[in-house]
Design a protein around this motif. Structure first.
Motif, PDB file in Angstrom:
ATOM      1  N   GLY A 296       0.685  -1.223   0.048  1.00 47.43           N
ATOM      2  CA  GLY A 296       0.154  -0.220   0.061  1.00 47.43           C
ATOM      3  C   GLY A 296       0.880   1.078   0.158  1.00 47.43           C
ATOM      4  O   GLY A 296       0.337   2.259   0.514  1.00 47.43           O
TER       5      GLY A 296
ATOM      6  N   THR B 129       1.438   3.465  -2.206  1.00 46.01           N
ATOM      7  CA  THR B 129       1.105   4.629  -2.942  1.00 46.01           C
ATOM      8  C   THR B 129       0.101   5.202  -2.271  1.00 46.01           C
ATOM      9  O   THR B 129      -0.433   6.210  -2.385  1.00 46.01           O
ATOM     10  CB  THR B 129       0.445   4.210  -4.220  1.00 46.01           C
ATOM     11  N   GLY B 130      -0.538   4.566  -1.035  1.00 41.10           N
ATOM     12  CA  GLY B 130      -1.737   5.279  -0.359  1.00 41.10           C
ATOM     13  C   GLY B 130      -1.298   6.440   0.656  1.00 41.10           C
ATOM     14  O   GLY B 130       0.096   6.870   0.690  1.00 41.10           O
ATOM     15  N   ALA B 131      -2.370   6.837   1.162  1.00 39.06           N
ATOM     16  CA  ALA B 131      -2.050   8.024   2.243  1.00 39.06           C
ATOM     17  C   ALA B 131      -1.064   7.771   3.325  1.00 39.06           C
ATOM     18  O   ALA B 131      -0.107   8.381   3.711  1.00 39.06           O
ATOM     19  CB  ALA B 131      -3.347   8.577   2.736  1.00 39.06           C
TER      20      ALA B 131
ATOM     21  N   SER C 264      -1.138  -2.153  -6.038  1.00 38.88           N
ATOM     22  CA  SER C 264      -1.943  -2.807  -7.032  1.00 38.88           C
ATOM     23  C   SER C 264      -1.441  -2.671  -8.324  1.00 38.88           C
ATOM     24  O   SER C 264      -0.565  -1.932  -8.834  1.00 38.88           O
ATOM     25  CB  SER C 264      -3.447  -2.359  -6.840  1.00 38.88           C
TER      26      SER C 264
ATOM     27  N   ARG D  81      -2.355  -0.927 -10.770  1.00 34.31           N
ATOM     28  CA  ARG D  81      -2.988   0.444 -10.984  1.00 34.31           C
ATOM     29  C   ARG D  81      -1.739   1.224 -10.846  1.00 34.31           C
ATOM     30  O   ARG D  81      -1.991   2.379 -11.544  1.00 34.31           O
ATOM     31  CB  ARG D  81      -4.021   0.974 -10.171  1.00 34.31           C
ATOM     32  N   SER D  82      -0.923   0.687 -10.034  1.00 37.04           N
ATOM     33  CA  SER D  82       0.145   1.435  -9.786  1.00 37.04           C
ATOM     34  C   SER D  82       1.558   1.238 -10.772  1.00 37.04           C
ATOM     35  O   SER D  82       2.753   1.551 -10.506  1.00 37.04           O
ATOM     36  CB  SER D  82       0.705   1.724  -8.193  1.00 37.04           C
TER      37      SER D  82
ATOM     38  N   ALA E 270      -3.089  -1.545   3.052  1.00 35.94           N
ATOM     39  CA  ALA E 270      -3.941  -1.499   1.860  1.00 35.94           C
ATOM     40  C   ALA E 270      -5.429  -2.182   2.203  1.00 35.94           C
ATOM     41  O   ALA E 270      -5.829  -2.837   1.185  1.00 35.94           O
ATOM     42  CB  ALA E 270      -3.232  -2.290   0.890  1.00 35.94           C
TER      43      ALA E 270
ATOM     44  N   ALA F 114      -7.046   8.185   0.330  1.00 37.86           N
ATOM     45  CA  ALA F 114      -6.790   9.268  -0.573  1.00 37.86           C
ATOM     46  C   ALA F 114      -7.938   9.753  -1.400  1.00 37.86           C
ATOM     47  O   ALA F 114      -8.004  11.169  -1.784  1.00 37.86           O
ATOM     48  CB  ALA F 114      -5.694   8.588  -1.551  1.00 37.86           C
TER      49      ALA F 114
HETATM   50  P1  A2P Z   1      -2.869   1.679  -5.598  1.00 40.69           P
HETATM   51  O1  A2P Z   1      -2.539   2.809  -5.524  1.00 40.69           O
HETATM   52  O2  A2P Z   1      -1.909   0.841  -6.719  1.00 40.69           O
HETATM   53  O3  A2P Z   1      -4.733   1.347  -5.667  1.00 40.69           O
HETATM   54  P2  A2P Z   1      -5.662   4.776   0.520  1.00 40.69           P
HETATM   55  O4  A2P Z   1      -5.991   4.145   1.774  1.00 40.69           O
HETATM   56  O5  A2P Z   1      -4.947   6.023   0.431  1.00 40.69           O
HETATM   57  O6  A2P Z   1      -6.639   4.420  -0.648  1.00 40.69           O
HETATM   58  O7  A2P Z   1      -4.355   3.574  -0.130  1.00 40.69           O
HETATM   59  C1  A2P Z   1      -4.643   2.469  -0.163  1.00 40.69           C
HETATM   60  C2  A2P Z   1      -3.339   1.580  -0.807  1.00 40.69           C
HETATM   61  O8  A2P Z   1      -3.821   0.206  -0.879  1.00 40.69           O
HETATM   62  C3  A2P Z   1      -2.858   1.955  -2.029  1.00 40.69           C
HETATM   63  O9  A2P Z   1      -1.126   1.953  -2.120  1.00 40.69           O
HETATM   64  C4  A2P Z   1      -3.274   0.935  -3.059  1.00 40.69           C
HETATM   65  O10 A2P Z   1      -2.590   0.728  -4.179  1.00 40.69           O
HETATM   66  C5  A2P Z   1      -3.279  -0.158  -2.072  1.00 40.69           C
HETATM   67  N1  A2P Z   1      -4.145  -1.163  -2.823  1.00 40.69           N
HETATM   68  C6  A2P Z   1      -5.398  -1.200  -2.977  1.00 40.69           C
HETATM   69  N2  A2P Z   1      -5.752  -2.381  -3.532  1.00 40.69           N
HETATM   70  C7  A2P Z   1      -4.645  -3.095  -3.477  1.00 40.69           C
HETATM   71  C8  A2P Z   1      -4.590  -4.365  -4.151  1.00 40.69           C
HETATM   72  N3  A2P Z   1      -5.686  -5.485  -4.729  1.00 40.69           N
HETATM   73  N4  A2P Z   1      -3.169  -5.124  -4.225  1.00 40.69           N
HETATM   74  C9  A2P Z   1      -2.186  -4.367  -3.636  1.00 40.69           C
HETATM   75  N5  A2P Z   1      -2.473  -2.997  -3.266  1.00 40.69           N
HETATM   76  C10 A2P Z   1      -3.654  -2.583  -3.134  1.00 40.69           C
END
Ligand code: A2P
Length: 346
Positions: free
Chosen positions: A24, A26-28, A52, A54-55, A87, A177
């Protein structure tokens, strides 16, 4: 303001640089984990950033390096010593066992394992010894609970905590985020006279209050409110602690606040309560109402310390104190607490 600098120092139990993974990243909270590791000079042998698909293609800065984000997989933890998970609970449940199997200690920010009797739930200023009894996973508490306990634990040590009635004022960054963006977009839409878009919350959050954090249970409380009770009992080792909590989402970007009414076994005075709080690591007493000095979320954002103020004897309960506490929930309620737990691991 009485400032207590002691938690600004790392715990320094670490003996050698560690191989770290952040799930996680890339998240907050992931972003704050990177900043806290930098700030506290955490000894890092290597750092693997996971998110994920997506990143894909994203790189994040750590110290002087740009580190590419990798897609989280079961094999991502080979060679890792510590894996921070941030995450969400489903990802923790699915992937933490793989990390433990690979030999890493998981420090989990989600609620997935917090009440598992095999998993210590730790606030390093309060119950650091619990961290030593882990079986591969250590849980980081709920953010409002951690911030409220920073003030309640030192008071408990002096006066014996019996009952807590509290209301939380929780910032949108606690949701993630997308919620930060939603508040910003709604404020902009309203200022342009446009209709607001709602995706993350069931109602408009801009210029509003939602007495709804997490899902509702049969008894009318929310899961977030129940977490406060269960996690406080576990962290303070007080299985019979009585609580009644109302959790409210507020249009604040960052930092949670909690209005607390706490009843104690022993008689309490303002002076003795001030002494207990001034001696507590991680807590600053900000309490001079005559000068309009009291804790506020805008003042604590980006700070490691939690601010406590508005101390007064409760007029409705015996041996009870009313107070107001603010803390940066991305730090003490998440990233800082997680890194402090990692610092306890030798
Ligand atoms: P990604 O940015 O690739 O979606 P927040 O709580 O700020 O929304 O952040 C959630 C974090 O959890 C992000 O880094 C997000 O990555 C990650 N995440 C969400 N779903 C998945 C997944 N299926 N596998 C890995 N990381 C995930």
């Amino acid at each position: 303001m009485h400032q207590n600098a002691s938690t600004l120092q790392p715990f320094n139990a670490l003996t050698s640089p560690k191989h770290l993974a952040i799930v996680g990243a890339t998240g907050a909270v992931g972003d704050q984990l990177l900043r806290v590791l930098e700030r506290r000079d955490f000894p890092v042998a290597s750092l693997r950033l996971l998110a994920s698909p997506r990143s894909a293609g994203v790189s994040l800065k750590f110290r002087d390096e740009m580190i590419p984000v990798e897609v989280l997989e079961a094999e991502s933890f080979d060679g890792m010593d510590i894996a921070f998970f941030s995450a969400g609970g489903d990802i923790s449940k699915k992937f933490a066992p793989h990390a433990v199997k690979a030999g890493a200690v998981v420090i989990d920010n989600s609620s997935a394992f917090r009440m598992d009797p095999q998993v210590p739930l730790v606030v390093p200023e309060i119950n650091p010894d619990d961290a030593q009894h882990h079986h591969g996973i250590i849980a980081n508490p709920n953010c409002s609970t951690a911030i409220a306990l920073m003030a309640l634990a030192p008071l408990h040590r002096s006066f014996g905590l019996k009952r807590v009635i509290a209301s939380t004022y929780q910032a949108v960054s606690g949701t993630g985020a997308r919620a930060i963006e939603e508040l910003q977009n709604q404020v902009e839409s309203i200022s342009r006279g446009e209709v607001v878009q709602k995706e993350v919350y069931p109602h408009q959050i801009a210029f509003n209050l939602l007495p709804h954090v997490d899902s509702f249970l049969e008894n009318g409380y929310t899961k977030e409110e129940l977490k406060f009770q269960n996690e406080s009992r576990k962290i303070l080792h007080l299985p019979h602690l009585q609580t009644s909590i109302t959790c409210v989402r507020v249009p604040v970007y960052r930092a949670h606040s909690i209005a607390v009414h706490a009843e104690f076994e022993k008689p309490i005075s303002i002076e003795k309560a001030q002494d207990a709080l001034m001696a507590a690591p991680g807590v600053d007493l900000v309490d001079d109402p005559a000068q309009a000095l009291y804790p506020m979320p805008l003042e604590v954002q980006g700070l490691d310390q939690c601010h406590v103020g508005r101390l007064r004897l409760d007029t409705a309960l015996p041996n009870a104190l009313a107070f107001w506490v603010c803390g940066d929930q991305l730090l003490k309620g998440a990233a800082l607490n997680a890194v402090q737990i990692a610092e306890l691991l030798s």
